[in-house]
Design a protein around this motif. Structure first.
Motif, PDB file in Angstrom:
ATOM      1  N   SER A 179     -45.638 -38.509 -69.288  1.00  0.00           N
ATOM      2  CA  SER A 179     -45.938 -39.884 -69.684  1.00  0.00           C
ATOM      3  C   SER A 179     -45.528 -40.849 -68.573  1.00  0.00           C
ATOM      4  N   PRO A 180     -46.257 -41.982 -68.446  1.00  0.00           N
ATOM      5  CA  PRO A 180     -47.514 -42.252 -69.148  1.00  0.00           C
ATOM      6  C   PRO A 180     -48.653 -41.401 -68.581  1.00  0.00           C
ATOM      7  N   SER A 181     -49.782 -41.403 -69.233  1.00  0.00           N
ATOM      8  CA  SER A 181     -50.924 -40.657 -68.703  1.00  0.00           C
ATOM      9  C   SER A 181     -51.593 -41.441 -67.574  1.00  0.00           C
ATOM     10  N   ASN A 182     -51.523 -42.755 -67.670  1.00  0.00           N
ATOM     11  CA  ASN A 182     -52.050 -43.633 -66.626  1.00  0.00           C
ATOM     12  C   ASN A 182     -51.069 -44.759 -66.370  1.00  0.00           C
ATOM     13  N   GLY A 212     -39.609 -17.854 -58.873  1.00  0.00           N
ATOM     14  CA  GLY A 212     -41.018 -17.472 -58.792  1.00  0.00           C
ATOM     15  C   GLY A 212     -41.374 -16.185 -59.490  1.00  0.00           C
ATOM     16  N   GLY A 213     -40.844 -15.980 -60.667  1.00  0.00           N
ATOM     17  CA  GLY A 213     -41.144 -14.733 -61.350  1.00  0.00           C
ATOM     18  C   GLY A 213     -42.237 -14.808 -62.367  1.00  0.00           C
ATOM     19  N   SER A 214     -42.683 -16.000 -62.700  1.00  0.00           N
ATOM     20  CA  SER A 214     -43.703 -16.101 -63.732  1.00  0.00           C
ATOM     21  C   SER A 214     -44.553 -17.335 -63.506  1.00  0.00           C
ATOM     22  N   GLU A 215     -45.651 -17.421 -64.248  1.00  0.00           N
ATOM     23  CA  GLU A 215     -46.575 -18.523 -64.092  1.00  0.00           C
ATOM     24  C   GLU A 215     -45.909 -19.840 -64.461  1.00  0.00           C
ATOM     25  N   ALA A 216     -46.386 -20.893 -63.856  1.00  0.00           N
ATOM     26  CA  ALA A 216     -45.944 -22.236 -64.191  1.00  0.00           C
ATOM     27  C   ALA A 216     -47.001 -22.890 -65.068  1.00  0.00           C
ATOM     28  N   PHE A 217     -46.553 -23.577 -66.107  1.00  0.00           N
ATOM     29  CA  PHE A 217     -47.440 -24.283 -67.027  1.00  0.00           C
ATOM     30  C   PHE A 217     -47.448 -25.761 -66.649  1.00  0.00           C
ATOM     31  N   PHE A 218     -48.638 -26.328 -66.552  1.00  0.00           N
ATOM     32  CA  PHE A 218     -48.772 -27.700 -66.086  1.00  0.00           C
ATOM     33  C   PHE A 218     -49.024 -28.675 -67.225  1.00  0.00           C
ATOM     34  N   GLY A 219     -48.532 -29.897 -67.023  1.00  0.00           N
ATOM     35  CA  GLY A 219     -48.916 -30.997 -67.890  1.00  0.00           C
ATOM     36  C   GLY A 219     -50.256 -31.560 -67.439  1.00  0.00           C
ATOM     37  N   GLN A 220     -50.703 -32.603 -68.149  1.00  0.00           N
ATOM     38  CA  GLN A 220     -51.996 -33.207 -67.830  1.00  0.00           C
ATOM     39  C   GLN A 220     -51.907 -34.183 -66.663  1.00  0.00           C
ATOM     40  N   GLY A 221     -50.684 -34.525 -66.287  1.00  0.00           N
ATOM     41  CA  GLY A 221     -50.520 -35.400 -65.133  1.00  0.00           C
ATOM     42  C   GLY A 221     -50.427 -36.866 -65.492  1.00  0.00           C
ATOM     43  N   THR A 222     -49.869 -37.639 -64.570  1.00  0.00           N
ATOM     44  CA  THR A 222     -49.863 -39.101 -64.646  1.00  0.00           C
ATOM     45  C   THR A 222     -50.692 -39.626 -63.489  1.00  0.00           C
ATOM     46  N   ARG A 223     -51.723 -40.392 -63.829  1.00  0.00           N
ATOM     47  CA  ARG A 223     -52.554 -40.991 -62.769  1.00  0.00           C
ATOM     48  C   ARG A 223     -51.942 -42.329 -62.387  1.00  0.00           C
ATOM     49  N   LEU A 224     -51.442 -42.421 -61.165  1.00  0.00           N
ATOM     50  CA  LEU A 224     -50.816 -43.638 -60.671  1.00  0.00           C
ATOM     51  C   LEU A 224     -51.773 -44.376 -59.749  1.00  0.00           C
ATOM     52  N   THR A 225     -51.979 -45.638 -60.041  1.00  0.00           N
ATOM     53  CA  THR A 225     -52.810 -46.487 -59.187  1.00  0.00           C
ATOM     54  C   THR A 225     -51.974 -47.673 -58.739  1.00  0.00           C
ATOM     55  N   VAL A 226     -51.843 -47.823 -57.426  1.00  0.00           N
ATOM     56  CA  VAL A 226     -51.089 -48.931 -56.852  1.00  0.00           C
ATOM     57  C   VAL A 226     -52.092 -49.941 -56.317  1.00  0.00           C
ATOM     58  N   VAL A 227     -52.025 -51.166 -56.844  1.00  0.00           N
ATOM     59  CA  VAL A 227     -53.001 -52.191 -56.437  1.00  0.00           C
ATOM     60  C   VAL A 227     -52.332 -53.317 -55.628  1.00  0.00           C
TER      61      VAL A 227
END
Lengths: 115, 112
Positions: free
Chosen positions: A7-10, A100-115
């Motif tokens: 969080s946040p997603s965006n 590094g013994g097992s797979e990594a599970f990912f989140g959906q990510g946070t999209r950061l936009t700097v204006v």
């Protein structure tokens, strides 16, 4: 939880402001990773936490970037004085085994936009 | 790690054909490898993994081949379907590394 939650997603922020991105890993996972992904590019490693060991910070691009992991669970990635080149998707992942013994599970990510 | 280019390599295949995606890894000490699939707007998802004591592993419609001599990894997808369209990344890690290092990725497009 059922999966890695970010969080946040965006997030849209003005140049020069500080931002905090949050990651809730899968319960019980001892390893936690942060990556940055710019549009159309690969995953750039930022930082890795493993249990109580000192984090591997070798991927942090500048001293404006920092991360912490409290109580071996939730992690926060902080970017100070944001720049436009910081705009990207920030991905968090967790893994159940050290070194590094097992797979990594990912989140959906946070999209950061700097204006 | 590998440098990241501005554009991902692209592989375009016809629906029903087999796809082969290649990856060169960087660290000879790496002993665990993973293939991830990333669809647009989502985080990477695990497909299949392989340890360095193996040279081949099969899953459902996917096969991973490992050539440690030349530090090369490949992902084969049988009977490629439109739902396979995504970006595919290989990742490497090992007991001496801890972190998970990703390759630059390949964009797979499946034509109906």
């Amino acid at each position: 939880g059922a999966g890695v939650s970010q969080s946040p997603s965006n997030k849209v922020t003005e140049k020069g402001k500080d931002v905090e991105l949050r990651c809730d890993p899968i319960s019980g996972h001892t390893a936690l990773y942060w990556y940055r992904q710019s549009l159309g590019q690969g995953l750039e490693f930022l930082i890795y936490f493993q249990g109580n060991s000192a984090p591997d910070k070798s991927g942090l691009p500048s001293d404006r970037f920092s991360a912490e992991r409290t109580g071996g669970s939730v992690s926060t990635l902080t970017i100070q004085r944001t720049q436009q080149e910081d705009s990207a998707v920030y991905l968090c992942a967790s893994s159940s085994r050290p070194r590094g013994g097992s797979e990594a599970f990912f989140g959906q990510g946070t999209r950061l936009t700097v204006v | 790690g590998e440098s990241v280019g501005l554009h991902l390599p692209t592989l375009s295949v016809q629906e029903g054909d087999n796809s082969i995606i290649n990856c060169a890894y960087s660290n000879s000490a790496s002993d665990y490898f993973i293939w991830y699939k990333q669809e647009s707007g989502k985080g990477p998802q695990f497909i299949i993994d392989i340890r360095s004591n193996m040279d081949k592993r099969q899953g459902q419609r996917v096969t991973v081949l490992l050539n440690k001599t030349v530090k090369h990894l490949s992902l084969q997808i049988a009977a490629t379907q439109p739902g396979d369209s995504a970006v595919y990344f290989c990742a490497e890690t090992g007991r001496s590394q801890g972190n998970l290092i990703f390759g630059k990725g390949t964009k797979l497009s499946v034509k109906p």
